[in-house]
Design an enzyme around this catalytic site. Structure first.
Site, PDB file in Angstrom:
ATOM      1  N   CYS A 350       0.815  -1.227   0.000  1.00 37.18           N
ATOM      2  CA  CYS A 350       0.000   0.000   0.000  1.00 37.18           C
ATOM      3  C   CYS A 350       0.841   1.266   0.000  1.00 37.18           C
ATOM      4  O   CYS A 350       0.354   2.317  -0.401  1.00 37.18           O
ATOM      5  CB  CYS A 350      -0.893   0.048   1.228  1.00 37.18           C
ATOM      6  SG  CYS A 350      -1.818  -1.431   1.570  1.00 37.18           S
TER       7      CYS A 350
HETATM    8  O1  KQY Z   1      -4.103   0.018   2.587  1.00 38.17           O
HETATM    9  C1  KQY Z   1      -4.185   0.948   1.867  1.00 38.17           C
HETATM   10  N1  KQY Z   1      -4.054   0.795   0.572  1.00 38.17           N
HETATM   11  C2  KQY Z   1      -4.465   2.309   2.338  1.00 38.17           C
HETATM   12  C3  KQY Z   1      -4.831   2.356   3.741  1.00 38.17           C
HETATM   13  C4  KQY Z   1      -5.185   3.731   4.153  1.00 38.17           C
HETATM   14  C5  KQY Z   1      -5.289   3.829   5.598  1.00 38.17           C
HETATM   15  C6  KQY Z   1      -5.457   5.224   6.059  1.00 38.17           C
HETATM   16  N2  KQY Z   1      -5.535   5.258   7.463  1.00 38.17           N
END
Ligand code: KQY
Length: 360
Positions: A350
């Site tokens: 992520c």
């Molecule tokens: O896992 C993701 N792709 C993004 C997570 C965002 C979390 C914001 N607190």
């Protein structure tokens, strides 16, 4: 005149570099993001062993990030953002029919906008993709009217895309688009022919079930699915439902999929002390020690010759490392402590975005 067709290479294709963003917002990262900055630095340095990394940083953190990240293979650029999830706010790099690089600039609404989104505002995040593409001097294709995040899909580079209905059909993303309309747009932007819809992602994933935390391709025709055999685990039904889809479908090339099962780590929770270190801001995701964190080893990144994967300091870390080594025998597998990234709501995949190499 025929419309230009674009194609998204698989993550295992040769890459030019990896993009990251620097974490700082205190309502998402505890203790003013200092522990998260240390974790992101480890990730950037691990990737830099294999290929160049560019890290975008807000002006106020530029010196700090520059000094902490200093490495011959890491470039730091000033680039404003609201948070540090470049998988979702950065471009999805694609190639056109001439092999030229372009980027899809998905409309971004902080994982749900005013209906369960994770913070407000998100305007600078929504500009990240365009700015990265401008820095790379490459064409930007904006998807006005289509909200999507890069963590919500995986492709095999041979025409197949994996996603979850929990995320893409969530009314907080594209309430006016049917599944068929979303499929048509994915096909248009990413050059895929077949969409495989898993019903849900991982339990308590605050992105509404991004597939990159649950299931990915490891090569054409083979997927890796987060897995539990424990019927008491809230993920049990999710894993079973995904397996049922994966074993009863064919990919774009007509292949049945081989499914590898990646054990989930034992349940991971934030401590009360960790939650207390996060600023409490109305409109931002609250942090509670009672909530199970969406920990998963599937949230790894492929780089040239390497696999950069999360670890959680639990017994299952060894099983995960062994399985990844078996699945990627040609690559060096590196597990990094990623609890601090997990506490912020995601993991290594992520916070990274690959830019494919242009081979002509
Ligand atoms: O896992 C993701 N792709 C993004 C997570 C965002 C979390 C914001 N607190």
């Amino acid at each position: 005149m025929t419309a230009t067709r674009y194609f998204m290479p698989a993550e295992w294709a040769k890459q030019k570099q990896t993009w990251m963003l620097w974490p700082e917002r205190p309502d998402n990262w505890r203790l003013g993001a200092k522990p998260a900055q240390a974790a992101f630095t480890l990730v950037a340095r691990a990737i830099a062993r294999f290929q160049p990394v560019t890290v975008g940083v807000n002006a106020d953190q530029y010196d700090n990030a520059y000094n902490r990240l200093k490495h011959p293979n890491i470039r730091v650029v000033e680039l404003s953002s609201d948070d540090a999830w470049v998988r979702d706010t950065g471009p999805t790099f694609v190639l056109d029919q001439q092999g030229q690089l372009a980027g899809i600039d998905w409309e971004f609404n902080a994982w749900g906008g005013l209906q369960g989104g994770l913070y407000f505002p998100w305007q600078r995040d929504d500009q990240v993709a365009r700015k990265i593409l401008q820095l790379e001097n490459c064409q930007s294709i904006r998807t006005e009217g289509l909200v999507l995040e890069g963590g919500a899909f995986h492709v095999d580079g041979e025409g197949t895309l994996l996603t979850t209905a929990e995320c893409l059909l969530n009314p907080n993303r594209n309430p006016n688009l049917t599944a068929a309309a979303i499929e048509a747009k994915l096909k248009q932007y990413l050059g895929v022919e077949k969409i495989i819809w898993l019903p849900e992602g991982l339990f308590n994933d605050e992105t509404n079930g991004h597939v990159d935390n649950f299931c990915c391709f490891v090569c054409p025709g083979e997927v890796l699915l987060a897995w539990t055999d424990d019927p008491q685990d809230p993920n049990y039904a999710r894993c079973q439902a995904a397996l049922a889809v994966l074993t009863s479908t064919q990919d774009a090339k007509g292949r049945s999929l081989k499914v590898h099962k990646m054990p989930l780590p034992q349940a991971v929770y934030a401590t009360a002390e960790e939650c207390a270190g996060v600023d409490w801001v109305i409109g931002s995701q609250p942090r509670e020690p009672s909530q199970r964190l969406a920990a998963s080893y599937v949230n790894f990144l492929l780089v040239n010759g390497g696999v950069i994967a999360p670890s959680f300091g639990v017994a299952e870390d060894v099983l995960a490392a062994n399985l990844l080594e078996k699945l990627f025998p040609e690559r060096k597998v590196i597990l990094l402590p990623s609890r601090e990234i997990l506490l912020g709501g995601g993991n290594i995949h992520c916070i990274t975005q690959q830019q494919p190499a242009v081979t002509g």
